[in-house]
Design a protein around this motif. Sequence first.
Motif, mmCIF file in Angstrom:
data_model
loop_
_atom_site.group_PDB
_atom_site.id
_atom_site.type_symbol
_atom_site.label_atom_id
_atom_site.label_comp_id
_atom_site.label_asym_id
_atom_site.label_seq_id
_atom_site.Cartn_x
_atom_site.Cartn_y
_atom_site.Cartn_z
ATOM 1 N N THR A 114 32.525 -65.278 66.107
ATOM 2 C CA THR A 114 32.081 -66.095 64.975
ATOM 3 C C THR A 114 31.032 -67.108 65.403
ATOM 4 O OG1 THR A 114 34.240 -65.844 63.906
ATOM 5 C CG2 THR A 114 32.843 -67.658 63.157
ATOM 6 N N PHE A 115 31.246 -67.715 66.567
ATOM 7 C CA PHE A 115 30.288 -68.702 67.077
ATOM 8 C C PHE A 115 28.922 -68.069 67.313
ATOM 9 C CE2 PHE A 115 28.237 -70.531 70.860
ATOM 10 C CZ PHE A 115 27.965 -71.804 70.387
ATOM 11 N N ASP A 118 27.107 -67.244 64.107
ATOM 12 C CA ASP A 118 26.489 -68.451 63.539
ATOM 13 C C ASP A 118 25.209 -68.815 64.287
ATOM 14 O OD1 ASP A 118 28.515 -68.652 61.694
ATOM 15 O OD2 ASP A 118 29.718 -70.022 62.919
ATOM 16 N N THR A 121 22.367 -66.467 63.356
ATOM 17 C CA THR A 121 21.850 -66.682 61.999
ATOM 18 C C THR A 121 20.651 -67.612 62.003
ATOM 19 O OG1 THR A 121 24.075 -66.362 61.102
ATOM 20 C CG2 THR A 121 22.468 -67.426 59.680
ATOM 21 N N PRO A 159 23.552 -60.655 61.863
ATOM 22 C CA PRO A 159 24.368 -61.782 61.380
ATOM 23 C C PRO A 159 24.490 -61.845 59.872
ATOM 24 C CG PRO A 159 22.251 -62.546 62.229
ATOM 25 C CD PRO A 159 22.365 -61.121 62.620
ATOM 26 N N THR A 160 23.435 -61.455 59.146
ATOM 27 C CA THR A 160 23.513 -61.453 57.682
ATOM 28 C C THR A 160 24.524 -60.437 57.191
ATOM 29 O OG1 THR A 160 21.177 -62.094 57.586
ATOM 30 C CG2 THR A 160 22.168 -61.251 55.565
ATOM 31 N N ARG A 163 28.126 -61.732 58.044
ATOM 32 C CA ARG A 163 28.566 -62.833 57.188
ATOM 33 C C ARG A 163 28.853 -62.352 55.764
ATOM 34 N NH1 ARG A 163 31.401 -66.192 59.301
ATOM 35 N NH2 ARG A 163 30.506 -67.633 60.795
ATOM 36 N N GLU A 167 32.668 -62.378 54.079
ATOM 37 C CA GLU A 167 33.012 -63.117 52.866
ATOM 38 C C GLU A 167 33.559 -62.199 51.791
ATOM 39 O OE1 GLU A 167 33.150 -66.330 52.624
ATOM 40 O OE2 GLU A 167 32.464 -66.499 54.699
#
Length: 292
Positions: A114-115, A118, A121, A159-160, A163, A167
């Motif tokens: 996750t880090f 981010d 991104t 990353p897009t 994410r 979600e």
Amino acid sequence: MSTVNLTGPSGIRKFKDKLAFVAVCAAFALAVIPLVTLLYTVIKNGAKRFDMEFFTHSMNAIGGRDAGGGAYHAIIGTIEQVGLASVISIPIGVLTAVYLVEYGGGRRLARIVTFFVDVMTGVPSIVSGLFVFAFWIALLGFEYMGFAGSLALAVLMLPTVVRATEEMLKLVPNDLREASYALGVPRWRTICFVILPTAFTGIITGVMLAIARVMGETAPLLMTVFVTTAINNSPFKGPQMALPLFVWDQAQLPQQVAIDRAWAGALTLILFVMLLNLAARLIARLRKPVSR
């Protein structure tokens, strides 16, 4: 003309409602005006060379001062490079999101992933181009090629996709998971046949947004694909053109015919992005559950 009575609590509420409505309309106008101006300018200038020759000819043997020529070689390059980037990044991104939501929990590996997602991104696009250039071309010794550009675009897409998919998977009700587990269905089958189909429309929308984002990138392609005026149908051999590179290459020339070609290339790129968004909306509508 209607007036608002400010006397009493009811009048104050109506005044605040009117004020909020005006503020929302003003914000909408401020957001739409630049978009409409941009579309008008691109369509007005790009229509001058938006003809059949532009889509069926390349710039091979066409100088900056020469009329004619087209972006056929750039369109082929964009389709192949973005297509390969999607093939690379979408499966990896979806599987990463599935791990984070369904298996990660509070595990250390999930927090690390996750880090880094981010961090990726916010990475500038030229950094991904420099990374692929240093690894693929400088270190491994490969030549400039469309596939190298696809790798750089895949780094930007990843990353897009992660994410957006993450979600959407979080929005799937836990009742569906529990019902599937109660029937004795294994977790992997629950993910494949219950969770992913439920979140499919949202995932597709996120994927289309990722594709639309990288389709207009120029900096990473300059580092990995280079520039050519000839048609190259193979993304695995030699330099290959792309629409963003075509626009950049023609826009830096002082001749009006070259500027017109650049505007036409920009208009073509915008139409590609619009078609992708329309396709995403169509898929979402076709896959929308039917209420009974």
